[in-house]
Scaffold this motif. Sequence first.
Motif, mmCIF file in Angstrom:
data_model
loop_
_atom_site.group_PDB
_atom_site.id
_atom_site.type_symbol
_atom_site.label_atom_id
_atom_site.label_comp_id
_atom_site.label_asym_id
_atom_site.label_seq_id
_atom_site.Cartn_x
_atom_site.Cartn_y
_atom_site.Cartn_z
ATOM 1 N N PRO A 1 19.319 -79.549 49.497
ATOM 2 C CA PRO A 1 19.913 -78.512 50.581
ATOM 3 C C PRO A 1 18.725 -78.192 51.399
ATOM 4 O O PRO A 1 17.806 -78.573 51.314
ATOM 5 N N ALA A 2 19.123 -76.904 52.176
ATOM 6 C CA ALA A 2 18.201 -76.491 53.236
ATOM 7 C C ALA A 2 18.281 -74.821 53.159
ATOM 8 O O ALA A 2 19.302 -74.421 53.208
ATOM 9 N N LEU A 3 17.009 -74.315 53.555
ATOM 10 C CA LEU A 3 17.148 -72.804 53.992
ATOM 11 C C LEU A 3 16.656 -72.899 55.538
ATOM 12 O O LEU A 3 15.951 -73.730 55.927
ATOM 13 N N GLU A 4 17.340 -71.904 56.136
ATOM 14 C CA GLU A 4 17.304 -71.697 57.693
ATOM 15 C C GLU A 4 16.612 -70.206 57.895
ATOM 16 O O GLU A 4 17.149 -69.146 57.526
ATOM 17 N N LEU A 5 15.477 -70.227 58.297
ATOM 18 C CA LEU A 5 14.818 -68.881 58.748
ATOM 19 C C LEU A 5 15.383 -68.238 59.831
ATOM 20 O O LEU A 5 15.650 -69.004 61.056
ATOM 21 N N VAL A 6 16.049 -66.916 59.888
ATOM 22 C CA VAL A 6 16.187 -66.363 61.268
ATOM 23 C C VAL A 6 15.184 -65.093 61.507
ATOM 24 O O VAL A 6 14.768 -64.700 60.454
ATOM 25 N N PRO A 7 15.098 -64.828 62.781
ATOM 26 C CA PRO A 7 14.096 -64.057 63.028
ATOM 27 C C PRO A 7 14.501 -62.432 62.487
ATOM 28 O O PRO A 7 15.843 -62.161 62.443
ATOM 29 N N ALA A 8 13.651 -61.787 62.294
ATOM 30 C CA ALA A 8 13.909 -60.228 61.794
ATOM 31 C C ALA A 8 13.275 -59.141 62.483
ATOM 32 O O ALA A 8 12.173 -59.468 63.258
ATOM 33 N N ALA A 9 13.783 -57.929 62.581
ATOM 34 C CA ALA A 9 13.172 -57.167 63.513
ATOM 35 C C ALA A 9 13.454 -55.659 62.677
ATOM 36 O O ALA A 9 14.566 -55.526 62.253
ATOM 37 N N PRO B 1 5.765 -65.342 56.637
ATOM 38 C CA PRO B 1 6.411 -64.930 57.707
ATOM 39 C C PRO B 1 5.951 -65.591 59.042
ATOM 40 O O PRO B 1 6.651 -65.505 59.940
ATOM 41 N N SER B 2 4.858 -66.308 59.074
ATOM 42 C CA SER B 2 4.447 -67.042 60.439
ATOM 43 C C SER B 2 5.271 -68.229 60.528
ATOM 44 O O SER B 2 5.081 -68.903 61.604
ATOM 45 N N LEU B 3 6.106 -68.826 59.408
ATOM 46 C CA LEU B 3 6.746 -69.936 59.785
ATOM 47 C C LEU B 3 7.687 -69.691 61.078
ATOM 48 O O LEU B 3 8.313 -68.545 60.837
ATOM 49 N N LYS B 4 7.910 -70.550 61.620
ATOM 50 C CA LYS B 4 8.780 -70.707 62.759
ATOM 51 C C LYS B 4 10.414 -70.629 62.213
ATOM 52 O O LYS B 4 10.689 -71.055 61.224
ATOM 53 N N THR B 5 11.022 -69.897 63.259
ATOM 54 C CA THR B 5 12.363 -69.587 62.820
ATOM 55 C C THR B 5 13.312 -70.251 63.621
ATOM 56 O O THR B 5 12.863 -71.036 64.679
ATOM 57 N N SER B 6 14.637 -70.260 63.494
ATOM 58 C CA SER B 6 15.508 -70.872 64.200
ATOM 59 C C SER B 6 15.455 -72.264 64.404
ATOM 60 O O SER B 6 14.844 -73.044 63.648
ATOM 61 N N TYR C 1 26.252 -65.879 60.666
ATOM 62 C CA TYR C 1 25.387 -66.200 59.751
ATOM 63 C C TYR C 1 24.018 -66.576 60.180
ATOM 64 O O TYR C 1 23.105 -66.346 59.475
ATOM 65 N N ARG C 2 24.158 -66.980 61.436
ATOM 66 C CA ARG C 2 22.581 -67.446 61.948
ATOM 67 C C ARG C 2 22.039 -66.709 62.976
ATOM 68 O O ARG C 2 21.219 -66.946 63.677
ATOM 69 N N TRP C 3 22.776 -65.472 63.219
ATOM 70 C CA TRP C 3 21.904 -64.574 63.928
ATOM 71 C C TRP C 3 20.960 -63.789 63.324
ATOM 72 O O TRP C 3 20.675 -64.128 62.219
ATOM 73 N N GLY C 4 20.013 -63.230 63.891
ATOM 74 C CA GLY C 4 18.804 -62.633 63.470
ATOM 75 C C GLY C 4 19.150 -61.542 62.531
ATOM 76 O O GLY C 4 20.602 -61.103 62.756
ATOM 77 N N VAL C 5 18.404 -60.734 61.902
ATOM 78 C CA VAL C 5 18.572 -59.600 60.989
ATOM 79 C C VAL C 5 17.863 -58.429 61.572
ATOM 80 O O VAL C 5 16.519 -58.441 61.682
ATOM 81 N N ALA C 6 18.534 -57.123 61.813
ATOM 82 C CA ALA C 6 17.691 -55.991 62.206
ATOM 83 C C ALA C 6 18.032 -54.969 61.294
ATOM 84 O O ALA C 6 18.982 -54.735 60.603
ATOM 85 N N VAL D 1 23.479 -75.423 53.747
ATOM 86 C CA VAL D 1 22.117 -74.398 54.084
ATOM 87 C C VAL D 1 22.560 -72.892 54.171
ATOM 88 O O VAL D 1 24.116 -72.793 54.039
ATOM 89 N N LEU D 2 21.696 -72.307 53.672
ATOM 90 C CA LEU D 2 21.806 -70.709 53.792
ATOM 91 C C LEU D 2 20.552 -70.149 54.636
ATOM 92 O O LEU D 2 19.481 -70.817 54.739
ATOM 93 N N THR D 3 20.969 -69.077 55.218
ATOM 94 C CA THR D 3 20.009 -68.492 56.126
ATOM 95 C C THR D 3 19.320 -67.305 55.185
ATOM 96 O O THR D 3 20.020 -66.629 54.189
#
Length: 888
Positions: free
Chosen positions: A542-550, A517-522, A746-751, A453-455
Motif C-alpha cells: 500500500p501507500a501513505l500520502e502526505l498532505v500539508p499541515a498548518a 517533515p521536509s518530505l514533499k507533500t501532495s 480526505y486528501r485536503w490539508g490539515v489545520a 492509500v491513507l493520508t
Amino acid sequence: MRKRLSLVLAATVALALSPAVPSAASTASASVAPVDLDALFVGAHPDDEAFSLSTLGQWNEDHRVRTGVVTVTRGEGGGNAVGPEEGPALGLLRESEERAAVGKAGVREVFNLDDVDFYYTVSAPLTDQIWGADTLEKVVRVVRQTRPEVILTMDPAPSPGNHGNHQQAARLAVQAFYAAADPKVFPEQITREGLRPFAPARLLLGGGRGTSQNGPSCASTFRPNNPAQNVYGVWSGRASQAQGRTWAAIERDAQRAYASQGWAVFPDVPSDPAQLGCDFFTQVDSRVPFPEPGSAAAAAPTAILDGALTRASGAVPLGTLFGLRTSTFDVRPGTPFTVKVSATAPSREPLGRSSVTLGVPAGWQVSGSGELGRLSAGRTATATFTVTPAAGTGRARVSATLATERGRGYTDRQVEISPPVRAGQQLLPQVAQYEKWTSEVGVPQLRGIVTPVLTLPSGGSRQVGVVVTNVSDASKSGTVRVDLPAGFTADRVEAPYRDLAAGASTTVPFTVTNSDPSLKTSNQGGDYAYTISVDGAVASKPALELVPAASVPQASPTVDGVAGDGEYPGPALDISRLWEGTACSSAADCSGTAKLAWHDDTLYLLVQVQDDVLGTRLAAADCKRHWRTDAVEVTLDPRGTSENTSTTFKTAVLPVTAEGPPCFLRDADNRQGPGEQTAPGMRVASKVASGGYTVEMSIPLELLPGSVDPAHLGLNILVYDSDTQDKTGQTRIGWSTWGGVQGDPYRWGVATLAGYRPPADRPVPDPVIPDTALSSLDSPQSLEQAVRVHVPLAGGPAAEESESGRAVSATAGQEGVKVTLRAEAPGKAHLFVRDDKGTAGSRVVTVSRKGVTTVTVPLTRALAAHPAVVAGWEAPGGGTAASQVKVR
C-alpha cells in the motif's frame, strides 16, 4: 442470443425505416419493435463517450455496427462557456451538443435517463443516493429494448480523481449486463411491458491500465499491469475511407462540439498517424468466444466485435456461446478447485464433434475430460475439470479452447492465488464500498484495482490498521510486519495475530509518524509506498500520502483586502503547486500564498495571487461555476472525516466582476448557491492591481456543517487561473494538490486551531443537493428519437394503451399551429413545433378528458422548411408516449 446474418442488410433496413420527417402521423408504440442495436455505451454525462468515438466511428463505417449511447444525466451541473443557461436549459444545450458530437461517428441514438447531474463529486455512494434505486431499472429496460451484443462503459472503481458519476454509471452498466438476462430481475418489464430477457455477449470498460507504443502497433504492444487481464486496442490513426482523415482527427472534431464545456479550443491531434495511439478497452466478461490474448485477432480493430458481431477467420460461427466458470476466485497453492466450461451451438447451426482443452499456468495440475460430444444446433454441453495450483501469488489466467468441426473458440477467466493468510492496509470508505460491490455483483476480477492509500499530515501521526484475513480452512496465528520508507516511523515494526478463525478477519493497529517533515507533500511527493508482510512473506504494497499541515494562530484581522501589520502572524502557505491543467509559465503567470488566523468563532484567510492576465469578468448575477475564470476556492471539512463534500463547506471568491466588486458563492458542498444566501455573515474583500490580486475573507465557523475539531480541520486553498476571455480556465494551483482533490476531503490539508473551543453539539444539517433535471418530455430531440426508434423516453415504460395520447394532425394558422390530440385518458401533452431551423414554438397542455382535443401552439418565429409537430405524452400512470405529425 441473436445471430447476425448480414450487418449491412440490417443497417440498411433500419435506416430505410427511419425517415427524418414523417409523411403522416407517426407514433412511438410498444407494439412496434424497438431499434436493434449492436453496441451500447453507458456513461454519466454528455461527452463521456467522447474519447471512444474513434472506435465507434470505425466500427460503423467498416462493419455497419449500430451503436447507441445511454447518458444517465444531461450534465446540468457542468459549466457553460457559451451562454447563461444552467439547470434544465443547460441540459437541453448539452444534449444537442452530444447528438452533434456522436453523429460524427455515425451514432444516432442517445438515451437520456433524466437523472440529475447535481455537482462534481468523486463519490459513487453519494451519486447512487441522489440518482435513486430506479436508475438500474432504467438501464436494464434500455438493454432489454435495444438488445446490444456489446456493452461499453467507464471505470467503476474509485480511482483517484475518477468522477463519482462515472463510477456509478459504470457500475450500473456492469449490473445491467447480468440483470438484463435474468427474468427474476425487474420481472414486471417482462410480464407487463412485454420485454424479453436479453444477455449481451461482451462487457468492456473504457481504458486500460498498462503501457503501449503509439502508432499502428499500439494494440499489439500493450502490456497490462495485470497480466491476466484482456485489454483490446483500436488504433485512432486509421483513416476513414469516407472522410479521408484519421479517426483521431474526426474524434477531435466531435469533441469540439462540446463548446459549453470549453472543448471548442481543443488543439488539433498530430497529423502523423505514427504519433497516434489506441482507444483501449478492458474486458470484464464475455458469454461468447473471443480472440486469444497475443493472437493477431486480439490486436485487430474487430477484436471486441469478434464472437459477438463479427467472425474471425477459423472461428466458430456467430451465435456460439462459450463460457468458463471457476468454483472460487481465490485459489490456494495445493488446494484443488473446479472449472466448468460450457459451449452452446447456434440455434440454427450445428458445431459437430467438439472438445475443450484447458489452459493453466506452468506447474498447475489439471484432471478431467474435455470431450463435449456432438453439438447439434442449440445444444449445450459442459466439461468439468479439477485444477490444483502450484506455488505463487497474484492474478492468473485459466483459459479454455474449443475445437469443433466448424471452427475454434477461446475464453478465459481470472483467479487470484492467495496465501493462507492475507493482509492489507485498511481501506478508505469509498474503496471498501467498491470492494463490497464487486463481491455482491459477482465481478471479483474488478477488485483490487485501487492501490490502498491513507493520508497523514506532514510531521504528524495517525493510526494505520492492517486487516488480516484467514482464507484457509484452519485457525491461524502469526506475525504482521510493516516496512516503512525513509522519513516514516511506527510505534512497532511487528505485531502478532492470534487464533484467527478460518474465514475471519482482524485488524492489527500501528501508529505511523512522518518523522521527516521536509518530505514533499501532495502530488509533488506522490505516494510513499511501503510493504506489509505476514509470517515473513510479502502480503501487500500500500501507500501513505502526505498532505500539508498548518497551525492557525489567533488574531483579529480586518477584512479589507490588505495585509495589515500583525493581522496574520503565522507563516504564509505556498499555494503555487500545480494541481491541474497547463503549468504556470512563471511565478508572474500564476502563483500565490495564503495566510490564516482565527478569532472567537471565525476563520480569516488572506490569499495573495500573482496573475499577469485576468480572465473573463463575469457579471455579479453570474457568480457561479467559478472554474470559468479567475477564482480562489477554500474548502473546509469540520472534523476531517467526511467521505464526500456533502458534509463540508466549500466557498469560492471571484476577485472582480463586470461591475467591479468581488463576489462569492458556495459550490458542491452541504449547501450551494450565492454567498449572501448560503453563507450569511461571511465577508469578502479584494484588491486588484497590475500583476495580481488579493482576496480576503472571514468565514463564521457556525456556517460549517458540524463542530470543528481544532486538532484536525480539513483545509484546502485552490486557485483557478484563466488567461482568456472565453470562460475557460487553463491552470489550477493550490495547497494540497491531487487529481480530483476538490471532491476528496480526505486528501485536503490539515489545520490546527490551538486554543479554539467549538460550541458543543453544533448540528450537521442535511445536505441541500440540486435535484432538478430536464425531463425528456421537454426535449424535442428525445421525442423525435423516441418516434424514430420506438424506445420510450428516459428508460421508462411506455404508457399503457388505455392511458396513451398522441398528436394526429397539425395545421399552420395565423395564431400558430393548431394541433389535434387524441387521448385515451386524461394526461399532459408536451408539444413542439419543429422545422429545419429547430424549435419554432412549444406548449405544455393538460388534457382533462378522453377523446379529441384541439390546441394552438404559438410560434416564436416564422416556420422554415419541413415543419412538424412532435408530441410527448405523460400518462397518469407514469408511462410516456411520443408522436409526430407533419404540419400542413
